[in-house]
Write a protein that holds these residues in place. Structure first.
Motif, PDB file in Angstrom:
ATOM      1  N   THR A   1       7.804  12.127  26.401  1.00  0.00           N
ATOM      2  CA  THR A   1       6.361  12.131  26.183  1.00  0.00           C
ATOM      3  C   THR A   1       6.045  12.427  24.721  1.00  0.00           C
ATOM      4  N   LEU A   2       4.809  12.178  24.346  1.00  0.00           N
ATOM      5  CA  LEU A   2       4.356  12.466  22.992  1.00  0.00           C
ATOM      6  C   LEU A   2       4.464  13.965  22.704  1.00  0.00           C
ATOM      7  N   GLU A   3       4.130  14.777  23.707  1.00  0.00           N
ATOM      8  CA  GLU A   3       4.221  16.229  23.526  1.00  0.00           C
ATOM      9  C   GLU A   3       5.644  16.683  23.238  1.00  0.00           C
ATOM     10  N   LYS A   4       6.602  15.949  23.761  1.00  0.00           N
ATOM     11  CA  LYS A   4       8.008  16.302  23.545  1.00  0.00           C
ATOM     12  C   LYS A   4       8.602  15.608  22.327  1.00  0.00           C
ATOM     13  N   GLY A   5       7.759  14.868  21.599  1.00  0.00           N
ATOM     14  CA  GLY A   5       8.195  14.278  20.346  1.00  0.00           C
ATOM     15  C   GLY A   5       8.674  12.841  20.418  1.00  0.00           C
ATOM     16  N   TYR A   6       8.173  12.078  21.374  1.00  0.00           N
ATOM     17  CA  TYR A   6       8.598  10.686  21.519  1.00  0.00           C
ATOM     18  C   TYR A   6       7.389   9.759  21.605  1.00  0.00           C
ATOM     19  N   ILE A   7       7.540   8.580  21.057  1.00  0.00           N
ATOM     20  CA  ILE A   7       6.555   7.521  21.226  1.00  0.00           C
ATOM     21  C   ILE A   7       7.214   6.467  22.102  1.00  0.00           C
TER      22      ILE A   7
ATOM     23  N   ARG B   1      11.819   8.497  18.465  1.00  0.00           N
ATOM     24  CA  ARG B   1      11.738   9.951  18.281  1.00  0.00           C
ATOM     25  C   ARG B   1      10.885  10.230  17.064  1.00  0.00           C
ATOM     26  N   ILE B   2       9.930  11.137  17.197  1.00  0.00           N
ATOM     27  CA  ILE B   2       9.123  11.579  16.066  1.00  0.00           C
ATOM     28  C   ILE B   2       9.900  12.696  15.387  1.00  0.00           C
ATOM     29  N   GLU B   3      10.251  12.488  14.144  1.00  0.00           N
ATOM     30  CA  GLU B   3      11.036  13.481  13.409  1.00  0.00           C
ATOM     31  C   GLU B   3      10.121  14.448  12.678  1.00  0.00           C
ATOM     32  N   LEU B   4      10.408  15.715  12.827  1.00  0.00           N
ATOM     33  CA  LEU B   4       9.710  16.749  12.075  1.00  0.00           C
ATOM     34  C   LEU B   4      10.630  17.149  10.925  1.00  0.00           C
ATOM     35  N   ASN B   5      10.458  16.508   9.781  1.00  0.00           N
ATOM     36  CA  ASN B   5      11.390  16.702   8.673  1.00  0.00           C
ATOM     37  C   ASN B   5      11.031  17.877   7.775  1.00  0.00           C
ATOM     38  N   ALA B   6       9.921  17.806   7.131  1.00  0.00           N
ATOM     39  CA  ALA B   6       9.557  18.820   6.150  1.00  0.00           C
ATOM     40  C   ALA B   6       8.853  19.989   6.832  1.00  0.00           C
TER      41      ALA B   6
ATOM     42  N   GLN C   1       9.787  20.419  21.691  1.00  0.00           N
ATOM     43  CA  GLN C   1       9.998  19.609  20.488  1.00  0.00           C
ATOM     44  C   GLN C   1      10.496  20.472  19.330  1.00  0.00           C
ATOM     45  N   LEU C   2       9.919  21.632  19.139  1.00  0.00           N
ATOM     46  CA  LEU C   2      10.351  22.529  18.063  1.00  0.00           C
ATOM     47  C   LEU C   2      11.761  23.059  18.300  1.00  0.00           C
ATOM     48  N   LYS C   3      12.087  23.318  19.557  1.00  0.00           N
ATOM     49  CA  LYS C   3      13.448  23.773  19.896  1.00  0.00           C
ATOM     50  C   LYS C   3      14.452  22.656  19.652  1.00  0.00           C
ATOM     51  N   GLU C   4      14.150  21.455  20.116  1.00  0.00           N
ATOM     52  CA  GLU C   4      15.051  20.313  19.940  1.00  0.00           C
ATOM     53  C   GLU C   4      15.268  19.985  18.462  1.00  0.00           C
ATOM     54  N   SER C   5      14.242  20.213  17.639  1.00  0.00           N
ATOM     55  CA  SER C   5      14.345  19.934  16.203  1.00  0.00           C
ATOM     56  C   SER C   5      15.012  21.072  15.442  1.00  0.00           C
ATOM     57  N   GLY C   6      15.278  22.185  16.122  1.00  0.00           N
ATOM     58  CA  GLY C   6      15.971  23.298  15.493  1.00  0.00           C
ATOM     59  C   GLY C   6      15.082  24.273  14.740  1.00  0.00           C
ATOM     60  N   TYR C   7      13.775  24.190  14.928  1.00  0.00           N
ATOM     61  CA  TYR C   7      12.868  25.096  14.228  1.00  0.00           C
ATOM     62  C   TYR C   7      12.744  26.448  14.928  1.00  0.00           C
ATOM     63  N   ILE C   8      12.974  26.460  16.241  1.00  0.00           N
ATOM     64  CA  ILE C   8      12.983  27.720  16.980  1.00  0.00           C
ATOM     65  C   ILE C   8      14.201  27.709  17.904  1.00  0.00           C
ATOM     66  N   THR C   9      14.630  28.890  18.289  1.00  0.00           N
ATOM     67  CA  THR C   9      15.786  29.003  19.180  1.00  0.00           C
ATOM     68  C   THR C   9      15.336  28.864  20.637  1.00  0.00           C
ATOM     69  N   SER C  10      16.288  28.702  21.512  1.00  0.00           N
ATOM     70  CA  SER C  10      15.983  28.631  22.947  1.00  0.00           C
ATOM     71  C   SER C  10      15.346  29.926  23.416  1.00  0.00           C
ATOM     72  N   ARG C  11      15.841  31.034  22.891  1.00  0.00           N
ATOM     73  CA  ARG C  11      15.296  32.337  23.282  1.00  0.00           C
ATOM     74  C   ARG C  11      13.847  32.490  22.814  1.00  0.00           C
ATOM     75  N   GLU C  12      13.568  32.097  21.572  1.00  0.00           N
ATOM     76  CA  GLU C  12      12.199  32.177  21.062  1.00  0.00           C
ATOM     77  C   GLU C  12      11.268  31.296  21.890  1.00  0.00           C
TER      78      GLU C  12
END
Length: 153
Positions: A51-57, A72-77, A104-115
């Motif tokens: 889904t879009l919420e999960k970072g996909y078009i 996949r919508i990439e969150l680069n910067a 989406q933030l977890k999959e992109s590595g911006y937050i951990t699974s625990r966070e």
């Protein structure tokens, strides 16, 4: 043992990772044949896990030469991540959208699974026992505050 939906999801995610263009085009019937399932199973996986919420078009073209395109919508910067958070959350956010954003933030590595799990627990509708739209407004404020705190290092 994993169910067929999880297997199809993993296959599609691996295909996306291996793609040079950051997107894949699939034929629903071909994929259903490959996994020995009905085409509606493919629809289910795509509509619930990409889904879009999960970072996909997801785009689809019906007909003889039809396809389903997943990108996949990439969150680069770092700045674009914060922009994405502010656009997604704005003044209020429902539980499904907030969970998709955390995923989406977890999959992109911006937050951990625990966070992600801690934030998901804090903004759950069973915790925020308020009437709508107040619940979605409070959820947005809490989520925004937590994410800004975590991502503003």
């Amino acid at each position: 043992m994993r169910n067929i939906s999880e297997i199809i999801e993993q296959y599609l995610k691996q295909s996306l990772q291996q793609s040079n263009e950051g997107m894949i085009e699939i034929q629903r019937n071909d994929l259903a044949d490959q996994f020995a399932c009905v085409p509606s199973q493919i629809n289910y996986v795509i509509s619930t896990r990409f889904t879009l919420e999960k970072g996909y078009i997801v785009e689809s073209k019906r007909g003889g030469g039809g396809y389903i395109r997943i990108q996949r919508i990439e969150l680069n910067a770092h700045g674009s991540v914060l922009d994405h958070i502010f656009k997604t959350i704005s003044g209020q956010i429902d539980q499904t959208t907030s969970e998709g954003l955390l995923y989406q933030l977890k999959e992109s590595g911006y937050i951990t699974s625990r966070e992600a799990a801690l934030m998901k627990a804090a903004i759950d509708r069973e915790v925020l026992v308020l009437k709508l739209p107040l619940r979605d407004e409070i959820r947005a404020r809490i989520l925004k505050a937590m994410l800004i705190s975590l991502l503003s290092k």
